[in-house]
Design a protein around this motif. Structure first.
Motif, PDB file in Angstrom:
ATOM      1  N   UNK A 189      -1.180  -0.545   4.276  1.00  0.00           N
ATOM      2  CA  UNK A 189      -0.016  -0.377   5.146  1.00  0.00           C
ATOM      3  C   UNK A 189       1.149   0.290   4.414  1.00  0.00           C
ATOM      4  N   UNK A 190       1.335  -0.015   3.136  1.00  0.00           N
ATOM      5  CA  UNK A 190       2.434   0.592   2.376  1.00  0.00           C
ATOM      6  C   UNK A 190       2.151   2.050   2.037  1.00  0.00           C
ATOM      7  N   UNK A 219       4.045   4.213  -0.631  1.00  0.00           N
ATOM      8  CA  UNK A 219       5.130   3.376  -1.147  1.00  0.00           C
ATOM      9  C   UNK A 219       4.640   2.319  -2.128  1.00  0.00           C
ATOM     10  N   UNK A 220       3.323   2.136  -2.191  1.00  0.00           N
ATOM     11  CA  UNK A 220       2.760   1.124  -3.085  1.00  0.00           C
ATOM     12  C   UNK A 220       2.471   1.723  -4.451  1.00  0.00           C
ATOM     13  N   UNK A 221       2.895   1.037  -5.489  1.00  0.00           N
ATOM     14  CA  UNK A 221       2.549   1.428  -6.857  1.00  0.00           C
ATOM     15  C   UNK A 221       2.185   0.175  -7.649  1.00  0.00           C
ATOM     16  N   UNK A 222       1.419   0.358  -8.716  1.00  0.00           N
ATOM     17  CA  UNK A 222       1.015  -0.779  -9.546  1.00  0.00           C
ATOM     18  C   UNK A 222       2.101  -1.187 -10.537  1.00  0.00           C
ATOM     19  N   UNK A 223       3.079  -0.338 -10.730  1.00  0.00           N
ATOM     20  CA  UNK A 223       4.151  -0.632 -11.684  1.00  0.00           C
ATOM     21  C   UNK A 223       5.492  -0.681 -10.980  1.00  0.00           C
ATOM     22  N   UNK A 232      10.220   4.603   1.147  1.00  0.00           N
ATOM     23  CA  UNK A 232      10.886   3.946   2.274  1.00  0.00           C
ATOM     24  C   UNK A 232      10.581   2.454   2.225  1.00  0.00           C
ATOM     25  N   UNK A 233      11.443   1.664   2.843  1.00  0.00           N
ATOM     26  CA  UNK A 233      11.237   0.221   2.888  1.00  0.00           C
ATOM     27  C   UNK A 233      10.266  -0.106   4.016  1.00  0.00           C
ATOM     28  N   UNK A 234       9.146  -0.698   3.671  1.00  0.00           N
ATOM     29  CA  UNK A 234       8.121  -1.049   4.663  1.00  0.00           C
ATOM     30  C   UNK A 234       8.368  -2.473   5.138  1.00  0.00           C
ATOM     31  N   UNK A 235       8.582  -2.639   6.440  1.00  0.00           N
ATOM     32  CA  UNK A 235       8.868  -3.970   6.996  1.00  0.00           C
ATOM     33  C   UNK A 235       7.982  -4.282   8.198  1.00  0.00           C
TER      34      UNK A 235
END
Length: 240
Positions: free
Chosen positions: A142-143, A146-150, A160-163
């Motif tokens: 879903x992210x 925007x998703x990272x491991x660090x 962006x802010x995922x809500x």
């Protein structure tokens, strides 16, 4: 001179080809080797989990572990190819990570020898691991980019802010997922010592990581993140 240049280039190419496998680069050869090994571990572990009476729990655990690492790379490749590397498998996740899983396997083997009747697989224990993996995979899906491991200390333009989705119900669902995946794995193995140890270490780690990450998210998104914070929970024990 021309012939010498050709020989030099050939020598360089041969040296380069000789270092294509396990040289740390994100090459198709290395990706194939990593994925093949994880797939082999998964297949062998499923067989052990299915056919072995003594080591069925260990087989299921190792299969879940191999699947976890394969999915980490897969989702990063799908949505974050610009930062993709062999580290995206999360296999090189620090000495503590490997020590923890090594300790879990050792405890299982010792207790299986000393208390064979105590080690019996229970479906309920496995549910926590499945829920954890599902939550983490949903978070990454879903992210997307925007998703990272660090932890990111600088806001990227595309960040962006995922809500929505799973993020509407869980703050830091990927951490929630890993927490319950790891805790569930120790329930699955019936490892009382490692279960307690995992909980203590993970609570300390995620408490510090979430505190640092949320400080940065407030810096990046301001009041938008503060409001999101107020209406969601991590659902990780002792971490609001």
């Amino acid at each position: 001179m021309a012939f010498k240049n050709v020989l030099d280039r050939t020598h360089i190419i041969q040296e380069d080809q000789g270092s294509l496998i396990l040289d740390g680069r994100n090459t198709p050869q290395n990706i194939s080797v990593y994925s093949f090994v994880l797939g082999a571990i998964f297949s062998a572990s499923v067989s052990v989990g299915w056919y072995s009476e003594t080591f069925s729990q260990l087989g299921v655990f190792l299969a879940a572990l191999a699947l976890f690492h394969e999915l980490e790379y897969l989702f990063t490749a799908l949505f974050n190819s610009n930062i993709l590397s062999l580290d995206s498998f999360l296999i090189n996740n620090g000495h503590q990570y490997h020590i923890a899983h090594g300790a879990a396997i050792i405890e299982f083997l010792i207790e299986s020898y000393l208390f064979p009747n105590y080690k019996s697989i229970k479906l309920f224990y496995f549910i926590a691991t499945v829920v954890g993996q599902f939550a983490r995979s949903c978070a990454m899906w879903h992210a997307k980019h925007n998703f990272t491991h660090t932890i990111q200390y600088h806001k990227r333009k595309e960040h962006v802010l995922v809500t929505t989705g799973i993020y509407a119900y869980l703050r830091h669902p990927s951490y929630f997922g890993f927490y319950y995946w790891a805790a569930g794995s120790q329930l699955l193995l019936c490892n009382p010592i490692c279960f307690i140890g995992f909980l203590v270490v993970m609570n300390k780690f995620f408490s510090e990581r979430i505190r640092e990450e949320e400080r940065l998210l407030i810096k990046f998104f301001g009041n938008e993140y503060v409001e999101y914070q107020k209406r969601t929970f991590t659902w990780i024990p002792l971490i609001k």
